[in-house]
Design an enzyme around this catalytic site. Sequence first.
Site, mmCIF file in Angstrom:
data_model
loop_
_atom_site.group_PDB
_atom_site.id
_atom_site.type_symbol
_atom_site.label_atom_id
_atom_site.label_comp_id
_atom_site.label_asym_id
_atom_site.label_seq_id
_atom_site.Cartn_x
_atom_site.Cartn_y
_atom_site.Cartn_z
ATOM 1 N N GLU A 411 1.919 -4.378 4.895
ATOM 2 C CA GLU A 411 2.058 -4.288 3.421
ATOM 3 C C GLU A 411 0.795 -3.711 2.777
ATOM 4 O O GLU A 411 0.350 -4.179 1.727
ATOM 5 C CB GLU A 411 2.382 -5.651 2.786
ATOM 6 C CG GLU A 411 3.648 -6.293 3.261
ATOM 7 C CD GLU A 411 4.861 -5.405 3.106
ATOM 8 O OE1 GLU A 411 4.818 -4.469 2.301
ATOM 9 O OE2 GLU A 411 5.840 -5.642 3.819
ATOM 10 N N GLY A 412 0.228 -2.726 3.401
ATOM 11 C CA GLY A 412 -1.002 -2.112 2.908
ATOM 12 C C GLY A 412 -2.187 -2.855 3.502
ATOM 13 O O GLY A 412 -2.392 -4.047 3.212
#
Length: 530
Positions: A411-412
């Site tokens: 998620e990043g």
Amino acid sequence: MKPFQAPLDDIYFILNHVVDAGRVDEFDAEFSREITEHFAAFAEGEIAPTDEIGDRVGAQLVDGRVKMPEAFHPMFKSYIEQGWTGLMLPEDFGGQGVDGITGGVVHEILMGANHSFQMLVSLAVGHNRVFQLFGTEAQRAKYIPPLAEGRWLGTMALTEPGAGSDLSRIRTRATKDGDVYRITGEKIFISGGDQDLSEGILHLVLARTGDMDSGIKGLSLFACQSVLDDGTRNAVQVTRIEEKMGLHAQPTCQLAFDAAEADLIGEEGQGLRAMFELMNHARVDVALQGVAHAARTYDVASAYAAERQQGRDKTGPVTLDKHGDVRRMLDEIDAIAMGARAMTHLTLVTLEKGDDPWLVELLTHVIKWYSSEVGLTAVQNGIQVLGGYGYLQEYRLEQTYRDLRIAAIYEGASGIHAMGVAGRLLRLENGAAMDAFVAWVKSVEGGGTLTNSLAAWEEARAHLERGAEPGEIATAFIRLTSRVLEQALWARMEAQADHHPDPARIRRVAALVRRQSARTQADLAEIKAA
Ligand SMILES: Cc1cc2nc3c(=O)[nH]c(=O)nc-3n(C[C@H](O)[C@H](O)[C@H](O)COP(=O)(O)OP(=O)(O)OC[C@H]3O[C@@H](n4cnc5c(N)ncnc54)[C@H](O)[C@@H]3O)c2cc1C
């Protein structure tokens, strides 16, 4: 090993007395408590006992299909029978329409009970959001009910061998074929890419409809069913599942799409915008993963330290928690767990209230960074408190560490969130997100310590605005931002301590956070030296 216990007192304290969930009209504290208590009993009794088995047995690839550990099957059956899959989905589509704050708290408890399972069942909320914002009425009617009923579970399929953090490199193609599209390409690392719990899987796939060199503008988002409407399997094959450090019961799949039938969501070229809706939701969930693991660590480590005798004082043998340094480690774990929860619940409440989108923009980066990076420090400290036993499997903090480690990557990755704050948000709309943060911190009665920390943060912001290259100091800036946020929220916790069943614990940890506030000066010095 201490059985999982949902930290309900801490959760209610923060929701009701620190982040004021009551200001959101849809949030009903009594109703929310009823749902949460009901879920906590289920999580403690049925979900948590599958966590260790899942870690040991893992998901297996057998004859081209993923087999989940046997113990997950009856637990998942209860999960859908009790309607948890549709908790936050709209009532019109078979869900229960419960508010996002209560839903967030339920997810936090679910993560503490079994992180691998949580990842399998929680994407439906983000899928619903994508269909609400970008889908047609027909798509909502088709796709949301099976997700609400748990007949389908969802995935998000972005990553490819050549496209990780940089999605402009995606090569998977989608071409129009009459009324449908056909997807061809390879996706890797897809959580829940296959499993044998639900009847079907709904993949949301990011694929290229533009030229190969069209970058992110050429990406579109598709709904791709594992089983087609006529009951035949779609052309999506699992080609391997990854052997990982943790999350063994979470099948991380490599998927081959071979002209798989798919349905465009929104318009061609809108893919990344739509996917970000899904990812923003998933990022709050990742922050809650850090909260849940840090809180579980506190529970295990504090119980252990209160029982194990080592050393002595004038009165005789003492337990570990009587040693100053062990007390410090326990309080630091508590400071992180409660601090991360307060930050994440503040984000959920502000998101649901809908009156400060710039603050939400900033908080989403900060909570994802803090809960995963600093959350891991909490688990690290927990292992240390247990000494040699912390390193063994018996107390399972080593599993907690292994399971949480990925949160700073997916998620990043952390560095991307750091740049999201020190690069993108710093300049966007003349720093509107930064101004929203300052306004929020100033609304907190935090005394001189908080004023000094905010002044350090403003100096760092000004330094970046004057044109300092953010790359190498972005992490120091997001760390400094999270410290100011942590101090503000701990000031609130301290002011409200009498509402907590153990006010002395809250005041002691608040004092520790205040003592550590001078660390903001070290962050500032690091930023200005660059
Ligand atoms: C267990 C697991 C589950 C996953 N689940 C999913 C899923 O369900 N769906 C899905 O699509 N993907 C999933 N992923 C993939 C995950 O999102 C990627 O691993 C992640 O985006 C990073 O991509 P990468 O591994 O290619 O690392 P790279 O992009 O090669 O990056 C390596 C490192 O370089 C740094 N870096 C890279 N780019 C930048 C930048 N622009 N700024 C600053 N630093 C940077 C970061 O520190 C990063 O950690 C999963 C991965 C794992 C391991």
